[in-house]
Design a protein around this motif. Structure first.
Motif, mmCIF file in Angstrom:
data_model
loop_
_atom_site.group_PDB
_atom_site.id
_atom_site.type_symbol
_atom_site.label_atom_id
_atom_site.label_comp_id
_atom_site.label_asym_id
_atom_site.label_seq_id
_atom_site.Cartn_x
_atom_site.Cartn_y
_atom_site.Cartn_z
ATOM 1 N N LYS A 10 19.992 51.194 11.526
ATOM 2 C CA LYS A 10 18.857 52.106 11.529
ATOM 3 C C LYS A 10 17.603 51.327 11.161
ATOM 4 C CE LYS A 10 20.436 56.027 12.746
ATOM 5 N NZ LYS A 10 20.015 56.530 14.023
ATOM 6 N N ASN A 11 16.458 51.876 11.533
ATOM 7 C CA ASN A 11 15.215 51.184 11.212
ATOM 8 C C ASN A 11 14.874 51.329 9.731
ATOM 9 O OD1 ASN A 11 13.650 53.594 10.762
ATOM 10 N ND2 ASN A 11 13.488 53.839 12.973
ATOM 11 N N ILE A 12 13.926 50.567 9.282
ATOM 12 C CA ILE A 12 13.569 50.484 7.851
ATOM 13 C C ILE A 12 13.121 51.834 7.289
ATOM 14 C CG2 ILE A 12 11.199 49.736 8.242
ATOM 15 C CD1 ILE A 12 13.462 48.369 5.485
ATOM 16 N N VAL A 13 12.395 52.627 8.073
ATOM 17 C CA VAL A 13 11.923 53.932 7.592
ATOM 18 C C VAL A 13 13.122 54.840 7.305
ATOM 19 C CG1 VAL A 13 10.606 56.000 8.210
ATOM 20 C CG2 VAL A 13 9.717 53.729 8.786
ATOM 21 N N ALA B 78 17.314 57.257 3.630
ATOM 22 C CA ALA B 78 18.725 57.297 3.220
ATOM 23 C C ALA B 78 18.857 56.907 1.751
ATOM 24 C CB ALA B 78 19.553 56.360 4.095
ATOM 25 N N GLY B 79 18.063 55.946 1.325
ATOM 26 C CA GLY B 79 18.096 55.532 -0.083
ATOM 27 C C GLY B 79 17.670 56.664 -1.001
ATOM 28 N N ASP C 191 22.897 47.720 5.854
ATOM 29 C CA ASP C 191 22.354 48.708 6.786
ATOM 30 C C ASP C 191 22.877 48.580 8.214
ATOM 31 O OD1 ASP C 191 21.076 46.347 7.316
ATOM 32 O OD2 ASP C 191 19.080 47.215 7.470
ATOM 33 N N MET C 192 23.976 47.879 8.393
ATOM 34 C CA MET C 192 24.560 47.753 9.731
ATOM 35 C C MET C 192 26.026 48.156 9.698
ATOM 36 S SD MET C 192 23.006 44.261 11.302
ATOM 37 C CE MET C 192 22.828 43.306 9.801
#
Length: 106
Positions: free
Chosen positions: A31-34, A39-40, A92-93
């Motif tokens: 997913k992208n950073i945003v 999610a965090g 994140d993957m």
């Protein structure tokens, strides 16, 4: 490729077939950073992280389509004993593998 039957069972009722060999469908998604920041934040309060669930559904679908493509390349009519495997790469993957046995109807 949707015509290629994919089943988790060992036998297909009413079908006699010969085994061609192993087939695989692999993908790695992120997913992208945003979305990772979102999610965090969700991780602080708990509950389902829907963006990651969506990512895993997409990864599963891609892996199955690639499995079907691999079966077509080998001249198969179906895939039996299909299974999934997944794992994390970093934080994140996600990697998803669909695998099974390609068969040809007699």
């Amino acid at each position: 490729m949707a015509g290629i039957l994919v089943t988790t069972t060992e036998n297909i009722p009413g079908q006699d077939y010969e085994i061609i060999g192993e087939v695989f469908g692999l993908t790695t998604q992120s997913k992208n950073i945003v979305r990772n920041v979102g999610a965090g934040l969700k991780n602080l309060v708990g509950g389902e992280i829907k963006d990651y669930t969506k990512m895993m559904v997409e990864a599963r679908d891609v892996a199955i389509e690639r499995l079907r493509a691999n079966a077509v390349e080998q001249g198969a009519d179906a895939v039996v004993m299909m299974r999934f495997d997944s794992g994390s790469i970093g934080t994140d993957m996600q990697s998803v593998a669909a695998y099974g046995t390609a068969v040809k109807f007699k």
